[in-house]
Design a protein around this motif. Structure first.
Motif, PDB file in Angstrom:
ATOM      1  N   ASP A  67     -41.234  19.434  -6.347  1.00 36.14           N
ATOM      2  CA  ASP A  67     -40.203  20.328  -5.247  1.00 36.14           C
ATOM      3  C   ASP A  67     -39.595  19.064  -4.619  1.00 36.14           C
ATOM      4  O   ASP A  67     -39.992  17.976  -4.471  1.00 36.14           O
ATOM      5  N   HIS A  69     -36.660  18.313  -1.743  1.00 33.22           N
ATOM      6  CA  HIS A  69     -35.978  19.049  -0.773  1.00 33.22           C
ATOM      7  C   HIS A  69     -35.159  17.715  -0.099  1.00 33.22           C
ATOM      8  O   HIS A  69     -35.686  16.803   0.327  1.00 33.22           O
ATOM      9  N   HIS A 101     -41.642  18.700   4.081  1.00 34.35           N
ATOM     10  CA  HIS A 101     -42.513  18.089   2.742  1.00 34.35           C
ATOM     11  C   HIS A 101     -41.615  17.816   1.509  1.00 34.35           C
ATOM     12  O   HIS A 101     -40.403  18.318   1.505  1.00 34.35           O
ATOM     13  N   ASP A 133     -34.580  28.151  -1.240  1.00 42.39           N
ATOM     14  CA  ASP A 133     -35.840  27.459  -1.689  1.00 42.39           C
ATOM     15  C   ASP A 133     -35.909  27.870  -3.092  1.00 42.39           C
ATOM     16  O   ASP A 133     -35.006  28.355  -3.863  1.00 42.39           O
TER      17      ASP A 133
END
Ligand code: VGL
Ligand code: ZN
Length: 225
Positions: A67, A69, A101, A133
């Protein structure tokens, strides 16, 4: 809550070169101590590391995801002046907002040091578009922008994907469902995943959705080499 291990229905199977292990988001921020910690996320590090080494030495494919971001990502509550886990309905974002996060360049975004990346062929990053997302490792949450993982696996002749990692009710679920929709046989390794249990969604709904999309469930002890 249903114990995930009771879901296993796949039965014994031998791992082949046309199989891939997808290790989802085993990053510091999803492990106890991290910004979006999944309870007992640390308990699956060791079993996943053993699977990675076995898939890799067998000649099957191993892919890890991260992930990833940018600061101010629209999945963060802080980007909306709201609280983590508040509900939100916005195209490509939701159903809840998260604490900040897996921000690019931070320790929380790194794969845990006990995840053996030497036994992994590729690392796929997702969630880097600021206003969309990406729970799935195949498609962003707009349901149309590909990450490239389908092409990578397809080019390598992969037929089955074994999905493990964090979190069962988000990125593992969406990856398994999209993989199944894209004609891979998709199997979640239930003793190598943990759920985040956010408001607005339930693990039972995640299980029902996966079953509707022909996702199957196995224990790591069902796999042989
Ligand atoms: C995830 C929430 C937000 C996951 C990623 O990896 O399951 N969950 N971003
Ligand atoms: Zn995220």
């Amino acid at each position: 809550m249903t114990s995930l291990s009771t879901l296993a229905n796949y039965g014994q199977t031998t791992i082949k070169k046309t199989d891939a292990l997808l290790v989802i988001d085993m990053q510091y921020d999803f492990i106890p101590g991290g910004a979006l910690a999944v309870a007992e996320g640390d308990a699956i590090i060791k079993p996943i590391s053993l699977l990675m080494e076995k898939f890799f030495t067998t000649g099957a494919t191993v892919v890890c995801t991260q992930d990833w971001h940018p600061q101010g990502h629209h999945s963060f509550a802080s980007a909306h002046g709201k609280n983590p886990y508040d509900p939100i309905e916005q195209p490509g974002i939701g159903p809840v907002l998260w604490p900040d996060h897996c921000v690019i360049g931070t320790k929380g975004a790194m794969l845990h040091e006990a995840i053996p990346t030497s036994s992994c062929h590729a690392i796929v990053r997702k969630g880097y578009t600021v206003n969309i997302d990406s729970y799935s490792a195949f498609l962003e949450n707009d349901k149309k922008t590909p990450t490239g993982l389908h092409g990578y696996l397809h080019d390598r002749g992969i037929r089955r994907i074994f999905v493990c990692g964090l979190a069962f009710d988000y990125c593992v679920q969406f990856t398994a469902v999209d993989g199944s929709n894209q004609n891979f046989e998709a199997i979640v390794i239930v003793d190598c995943t943990k759920a985040v249990h956010s408001p607005s969604t339930s693990v039972e709904d995640a299980i029902a959705t996966m079953k509707q999309h022909a996702v199957q469930f196995a224990l790591s002890s069902d796999l042989s080499w």
